[in-house]
Design an enzyme around this catalytic site. Structure first.
Site, PDB file in Angstrom:
ATOM      1  N   GLY A 283       0.178   2.472  -9.144  1.00 46.22           N
ATOM      2  CA  GLY A 283       0.425   3.404  -8.246  1.00 46.22           C
ATOM      3  C   GLY A 283       0.779   3.453  -6.479  1.00 46.22           C
ATOM      4  N   ASP A 284       0.643   4.456  -6.281  1.00 42.02           N
ATOM      5  CA  ASP A 284       1.523   5.067  -4.340  1.00 42.02           C
ATOM      6  C   ASP A 284      -0.001   5.263  -3.667  1.00 42.02           C
ATOM      7  OD1 ASP A 284       2.264   5.736  -2.176  1.00 42.02           O
ATOM      8  OD2 ASP A 284       3.726   7.207  -3.394  1.00 42.02           O
ATOM      9  N   PHE A 285      -0.078   4.765  -3.061  1.00 49.36           N
ATOM     10  CA  PHE A 285      -1.233   4.627  -2.035  1.00 49.36           C
ATOM     11  C   PHE A 285      -1.496   6.262  -1.205  1.00 49.36           C
ATOM     12  CE2 PHE A 285      -0.137   0.169  -0.256  1.00 49.36           C
ATOM     13  CZ  PHE A 285       0.807   1.262   1.029  1.00 49.36           C
TER      14      PHE A 285
ATOM     15  N   HIS B 266      -0.588  -2.632   8.345  1.00 48.73           N
ATOM     16  CA  HIS B 266       0.849  -3.374   9.774  1.00 48.73           C
ATOM     17  C   HIS B 266       2.407  -2.257   9.313  1.00 48.73           C
ATOM     18  CE1 HIS B 266       2.528  -7.325   8.836  1.00 48.73           C
ATOM     19  NE2 HIS B 266       2.022  -6.351   7.586  1.00 48.73           N
TER      20      HIS B 266
ATOM     21  N   ASP C  30      -0.533  -1.938  -7.332  1.00 46.72           N
ATOM     22  CA  ASP C  30       0.285  -1.960  -6.387  1.00 46.72           C
ATOM     23  C   ASP C  30       1.757  -0.757  -6.833  1.00 46.72           C
ATOM     24  OD1 ASP C  30       3.170  -2.884  -4.919  1.00 46.72           O
ATOM     25  OD2 ASP C  30       1.927  -4.431  -3.842  1.00 46.72           O
TER      26      ASP C  30
HETATM   27  C1  SAM Z   1       3.685  -6.476   3.428  1.00 44.32           C
HETATM   28  S1  SAM Z   1       3.339  -6.624   1.275  1.00 44.32           S
HETATM   29  C2  SAM Z   1       1.579  -6.701   1.112  1.00 44.32           C
HETATM   30  C3  SAM Z   1       0.990  -7.751   0.367  1.00 44.32           C
HETATM   31  C4  SAM Z   1      -0.165  -8.634   0.177  1.00 44.32           C
HETATM   32  N1  SAM Z   1      -1.154  -7.803   0.352  1.00 44.32           N
HETATM   33  C5  SAM Z   1      -0.220  -9.651   1.241  1.00 44.32           C
HETATM   34  O1  SAM Z   1      -0.537  -9.781   1.653  1.00 44.32           O
HETATM   35  O2  SAM Z   1       0.716 -10.932   0.682  1.00 44.32           O
HETATM   36  C6  SAM Z   1       2.352  -4.709   1.098  1.00 44.32           C
HETATM   37  C7  SAM Z   1       2.561  -4.640   0.434  1.00 44.32           C
HETATM   38  O3  SAM Z   1       2.205  -3.283  -0.186  1.00 44.32           O
HETATM   39  C8  SAM Z   1       3.120  -2.713  -1.695  1.00 44.32           C
HETATM   40  N2  SAM Z   1       3.384  -0.799  -1.512  1.00 44.32           N
HETATM   41  C9  SAM Z   1       3.547  -0.962  -0.384  1.00 44.32           C
HETATM   42  N3  SAM Z   1       3.584   0.103  -0.500  1.00 44.32           N
HETATM   43  C10 SAM Z   1       3.231   1.227  -1.574  1.00 44.32           C
HETATM   44  C11 SAM Z   1       2.405   2.432  -2.248  1.00 44.32           C
HETATM   45  N4  SAM Z   1       3.718   3.341  -1.452  1.00 44.32           N
HETATM   46  N5  SAM Z   1       1.808   2.049  -2.849  1.00 44.32           N
HETATM   47  C12 SAM Z   1       1.062   1.027  -3.458  1.00 44.32           C
HETATM   48  N6  SAM Z   1       1.767  -0.220  -2.642  1.00 44.32           N
HETATM   49  C13 SAM Z   1       2.854   0.244  -1.937  1.00 44.32           C
HETATM   50  C14 SAM Z   1       4.366  -3.288  -1.399  1.00 44.32           C
HETATM   51  O4  SAM Z   1       4.681  -3.395  -2.898  1.00 44.32           O
HETATM   52  C15 SAM Z   1       3.609  -4.647  -0.720  1.00 44.32           C
HETATM   53  O5  SAM Z   1       3.526  -5.378  -2.349  1.00 44.32           O
END
Ligand code: SAM
Length: 337
Positions: free
Chosen positions: A226-228, A246, A200
């Site tokens: 990291g940033d995905f 989503h 994350d």
């Molecule tokens: C809607 S939450 C889902 C969390 C978890 N997987 C769940 O199902 O409860 C989205 C997650 O993606 C992470 N996220 C958002 N943008 C991101 C990015 N660019 N790189 C890595 N993680 C990211 C957020 O920090 C958050 O924890």
């Protein structure tokens, strides 16, 4: 032929559903169920514990009785069985984190649904530009609340995915966009042979580390920052994306699936779990409303059907896909490389 008998009852109950919803959300905000989990209380004692005005308390408590959340025996209020299990902050199965976030953020933002429907624009913290995660993560309190809310939607699916996927065939996994780490904790807790990574954004690290340590799993679960979109994904035999795709538009969804394909070995798997919409788009009201929630929350996000998701996985190269229900409105889409 006579027209079938109808009544406006269902329509009116739906239209006024926000009354009951807000009564529940305020009760969670006030910690009412947590207080009653400690001991049964009469009206005056409960009112004083919560700091409520005398005019409001009796109707509020009795409405919660009528909604099936509380019970009243003689003069004393207690939690009903569901409230006792899921709404006491001290319960390991507490789902109120999600409701606290719904109360603090979504309840107000959904008041602007009509504007979102007209403009296609987000109605949350990112209403005037910027992105949701940037806005949330700039405020440590909101960050913590959001991440713990995510545990409310991923702990149940986590248990179902731990039980419903052939984990004996795999040793490593990485949960992409892990939030607090509820899914890794559920998987590692159920399968002692697994080691996992929670991936994350960097600000999530301390909250993940604390949650994993609290569950005694720091030996087998670690955080990777990291940033995905910018960085490579961690390599593992199974990659998981829960409520990730989503959030993003079609091009971004495809890019994330392609990156996941690169990060797993042949024979490895990608598990996508979300409130997948039924292929006919007629049944899963929660999934369809979740997609409207993405309209409120993101510039381009939308929920999707199992058939749509499977098509994106096949395009990325996955050789086999299947969709399996995991309880409630959620399903998992599995792709095998
Ligand atoms: C809607 S939450 C889902 C969390 C978890 N997987 C769940 O199902 O409860 C989205 C997650 O993606 C992470 N996220 C958002 N943008 C991101 C990015 N660019 N790189 C890595 N993680 C990211 C957020 O920090 C958050 O924890």
């Amino acid at each position: 032929m006579a027209a079938p008998a109808t009544s406006p009852e269902r329509i009116l109950a739906l239209g006024f559903g926000f009354w009951g919803a807000k009564a529940l959300l305020s009760a969670v905000e006030l910690g009412l169920f947590t207080e009653l989990a400690k001991e049964p209380l009469d009206e005056q004692a409960l009112r004083q514990r919560l700091g409520l005005h005398e005019r409001s308390a009796r109707d509020f408590f009795d409405a919660l009785v009528a909604l099936g959340l509380l019970e009243r025996l003689g003069d004393f209020y207690t939690n009903g069985p569901e409230a006792e299990r899921y709404l006491d902050r001290a319960s390991p199965e507490y789902v109120g984190g999600l409701l606290e976030m719904a109360n603090a953020r979504l309840y107000g933002f959904w008041g602007s649904l009509t504007e979102a429907l007209r403009t296609g624009q987000p109605q949350n913290e990112a209403r005037h530009g910027g992105d949701l995660f940037g806005a949330l993560y700039a405020d440590p309190e909101r960050l913590r609340q959001f991440l713990s809310a995510m545990s409310g939607i991923s702990a149940g699916p986590g248990r179902a995915i731990a039980a419903g996927f052939p984990w004996a065939e795999y040793r490593t996994f990485a949960d992409i966009g892990t939030a607090q780490g509820a899914l890794p904790v559920a998987l590692a807790g159920a399968h002692p042979h697994l080691t996992g990574i929670g991936f994350d954004l960097e600000p999530v690290r301390p909250i993940f580390d604390e949650y994993v340590a609290r569950h005694g799993l720091s030996e087998r679960l670690r955080f990777a920052a990291g940033d995905f979109f910018r960085d490579p994904l961690p390599h593992a035999e199974v990659l998981i994306m829960g409520h990730i795709l989503h959030d993003w538009d079609l091009e971004q969804k495809r890019a994330l699936v392609a990156k996941a394909y690169e990060a797993i070995p042949p024979g490895g798997a990608l598990i996508v779990y979300e409130s997948l919409i039924d292929d006919e788009r007629k049944q899963n009201a929660f999934g369809l409303l979740m997609s409207l929630n993405m309209l409120i929350e993101t510039p381009g996000g939308f929920d999707f059907t199992g058939a749509q998701g499977s098509a994106w996985l096949h395009e990325a190269g996955f050789r086999a896909t299947r969709v399996e229900p995991i309880g409630g409105p959620d399903s998992m889409l599995i792709g095998i490389k």
